[in-house]
Design a protein around this motif. Structure first.
Motif, mmCIF file in Angstrom:
data_model
loop_
_atom_site.group_PDB
_atom_site.id
_atom_site.type_symbol
_atom_site.label_atom_id
_atom_site.label_comp_id
_atom_site.label_asym_id
_atom_site.label_seq_id
_atom_site.Cartn_x
_atom_site.Cartn_y
_atom_site.Cartn_z
ATOM 1 N N MET A 54 0.839 -1.210 0.000
ATOM 2 C CA MET A 54 0.000 0.000 0.000
ATOM 3 C C MET A 54 0.866 1.249 0.000
ATOM 4 O O MET A 54 0.583 2.224 -0.714
ATOM 5 N N LEU A 58 0.102 3.743 -3.355
ATOM 6 C CA LEU A 58 -0.943 4.761 -3.187
ATOM 7 C C LEU A 58 -0.776 5.945 -4.134
ATOM 8 O O LEU A 58 -1.740 6.405 -4.764
ATOM 9 N N SER A 109 -5.140 0.044 -2.749
ATOM 10 C CA SER A 109 -4.476 1.297 -3.122
ATOM 11 C C SER A 109 -5.203 2.008 -4.256
ATOM 12 O O SER A 109 -4.977 3.199 -4.491
ATOM 13 N N LEU A 112 -8.674 3.454 -2.103
ATOM 14 C CA LEU A 112 -8.475 4.538 -1.127
ATOM 15 C C LEU A 112 -8.482 5.932 -1.750
ATOM 16 O O LEU A 112 -9.242 6.803 -1.309
ATOM 17 N N PRO A 113 -7.654 6.213 -2.790
ATOM 18 C CA PRO A 113 -7.711 7.556 -3.384
ATOM 19 C C PRO A 113 -9.042 7.849 -4.063
ATOM 20 O O PRO A 113 -9.478 8.998 -4.128
ATOM 21 N N GLY A 393 0.777 9.990 4.470
ATOM 22 C CA GLY A 393 0.129 8.712 4.193
ATOM 23 C C GLY A 393 1.133 7.582 4.087
ATOM 24 O O GLY A 393 0.904 6.478 4.615
ATOM 25 N N GLU A 397 1.553 4.079 6.477
ATOM 26 C CA GLU A 397 1.595 2.706 5.965
ATOM 27 C C GLU A 397 2.935 2.030 6.262
ATOM 28 O O GLU A 397 2.968 0.864 6.657
#
Length: 497
Positions: A54, A58, A109, A112-113, A393, A397
């Motif tokens: 991740m 990301l 990944s 999430l965005p 971020g 992670e």
């Protein structure tokens, strides 16, 4: 208006399994060790590969969303996440489960965005957007918090693969909702997609992690492990140098020249290392040393995780009244005190005291995480906020991934050093029992002499408890030193944002 709340519901539902999967396996470690006959290192890879992948993926997936549109991105992400969940549930070996967890991280990944983009595009009114972001944050923290509890319940009543199968109906339901209710966005085909950079960074991280995990076994492959880890460090150095010279870097390392931002990043990483690492340690000790069921272990550590997810209002209240320097020092300093306290209490006879310290630890880590965000955002312009947010971020992670690595390796090394086995056992049997507490239990169960088997189990439990105490004292000491560093590094008059 109604469609806004339908979209928000879909966003919450798609984010929930992503956050759950970060911690749901922690209480499953003993079960996985038994069912899949995993080595200690393989267990660590199963747990932390999710966070490590991740961390590397990301940023490029966010850029891919701009190119494809976030509706397309989330559809692809959900399909990958669902298939990976099925693959994980059906895994018959440690390597198959590791690969499935890595694939899960790639799907996550993408999701999430897309969730953040969906909130930004759907809620244009500032108050509504703040409310939606608040719900999004709550789901993220709460999902990670209740992961061990849900995992414990499922392991109590079903096969271990059920911790992944619960994702599939959610994914199917959300996919249908996304197709029918989320509008398509404009695509930016000129948006660069730094996939090559991301893969390069991910490979360097995995090489370093492999070197750490394998090198600390001190076996015949030590030289090879050191070379692998050293190669990763060289490649990471080259990556940073190239990014510093790039006109369009994937990660803006120039921001680390700001001391306050660098300190904030350290706080974020260390907070996640301690929280995730400690939760993993507790989940194993409660089951292997105190004979808790997975569900009972999840319930026992629930005060820690729940306090960390409801501590936001407390941290926000403090942030409006004290300087960032005091807030950050208090959060890390209180965490240090909690670790020292937990190293001396008896978990069986002082349960309520343990829970009180758990609550204080969860609150203090939440305060530290808020301090991290405030530190990072207080020293950058609005144009730099996205780059700074990406750094934070990644720190989260990587902190989660390295928490598993650091605590896991410390458990293994201190346990192996402290276990006192009978001289009646052959050297090969002793070596197997020293590998891990789960291996010691297997050896004990295969011994023909019951009394000798009981001695092995007792020695293994004592060695693990000694490792627990040594790790918590070490963590407390490190956090105490970090508290001093924060107090001396952050300006007194810096404002919270």
């Amino acid at each position: 208006m109604k469609s806004k709340w339908i979209i928000l519901t879909l966003i919450i539902l798609m984010y929930l399994p992503v956050s759950l999967d970060a911690t749901i396996l922690h209480v499953a470690v003993p079960t996985l060790a038994s069912e899949l006959s995993t080595a200690p290192n393989q267990l660590l890879w199963i747990i932390d590969i999710y966070s490590l992948v991740m961390a590397g993926m990301l940023l490029p997936m966010g850029a891919l969303g701009d190119r494809l549109g976030y509706k397309t991105l989330v559809i692809i992400g959900l399909i990958i996440f669902g298939l990976a969940s099925l693959l994980a549930a059906l895994s018959t070996s440690a390597m198959m489960l590791i690969a499935a967890r890595a694939l899960l991280a790639i799907g996550a990944s993408m999701i999430l965005p897309a969730t953040l983009s969906g909130i930004r595009r759907t809620f244009e009114e500032e108050k509504e957007r703040a409310m939606a972001l608040g719900l999004w944050t709550t789901i993220g923290v709460s999902g990670a918090a209740i992961g061990p509890l849900i995992g414990g319940y499922l392991l109590e009543h079903f096969h271990w693969g059920s911790v992944f199968l619960i994702n599939i109906p959610i994914v199917i339901m959300v996919l249908i909702g996304v197709i029918f209710f989320i509008p398509r966005q404009n695509r930016n085909t000129n948006q660069p997609w730094p996939l090559g950079k991301a893969i390069f960074l991910l490979v360097t991280i995995l090489l370093i992690v492999y070197g750490l995990k394998s090198g600390l076994k001190f076996d015949g492959e030590l030289l090879f492990s050191v070379l692998i880890g050293f190669t990763g460090i060289i490649l990471l150095t080259l990556f940073i140098k190239k990014e510093l010279k790039s006109a369009a870097p994937m990660i803006d390392f120039h921001l680390f020249k700001m001391k306050v931002l660098a300190v904030g990043t350290i706080i974020a990483a260390v907070s996640m290392i301690t929280l995730v690492g400690f939760e993993l340690l507790m989940a194993q000790e409660l089951q292997l040393v105190y004979n808790f069921t997975p569900l009972k272990a999840g319930i026992f550590i629930a005060p820690l995780m729940l306090s960390s997810c409801i501590g936001g209002p407390v941290a926000g209240w403090l942030a409006s009244r004290v300087s960032l320097r005091i807030l950050a020092s208090f959060g890390i300093g209180m965490s240090s005190i909690c670790f020292f306290a937990l190293s001396f209490v008896d978990f069986m006879t002082q349960t309520y005291l343990v829970w009180i310290v758990f609550i204080l630890l969860g609150l203090s880590i939440d305060i530290a995480l808020l301090s991290s965000t405030s530190s990072i955002m207080s020293c950058v312009s609005s144009e730099q906020s996205s780059a700074a947010g990406a750094i934070e971020g990644m720190a989260y992670e990587l902190g989660a991934g390295f928490g598993v690595i650091i605590f896991g390796l410390m458990i293994s090394i201190i346990y192996s050093y402290n276990i006192d086995l009978s001289s009646e056992l052959s050297e090969s049997v002793q070596e197997e029992a020293r590998n891990s507490i789960t291996q010691a239990f297997k050896v004990a169960n295969n011994i023909d002499i019951p009394e000798l088997g009981e001695q092995i189990i007792a020695a293994a439990k004592l060695a693990f408890s000694q490792a627990h105490k040594a790790i918590l004292i070490s963590a407390g000491s490190l956090l105490f030193l970090l508290t001093i560093y924060i107090w001396r590094s952050l300006p007194y008059n810096i404002k919270n944002k």
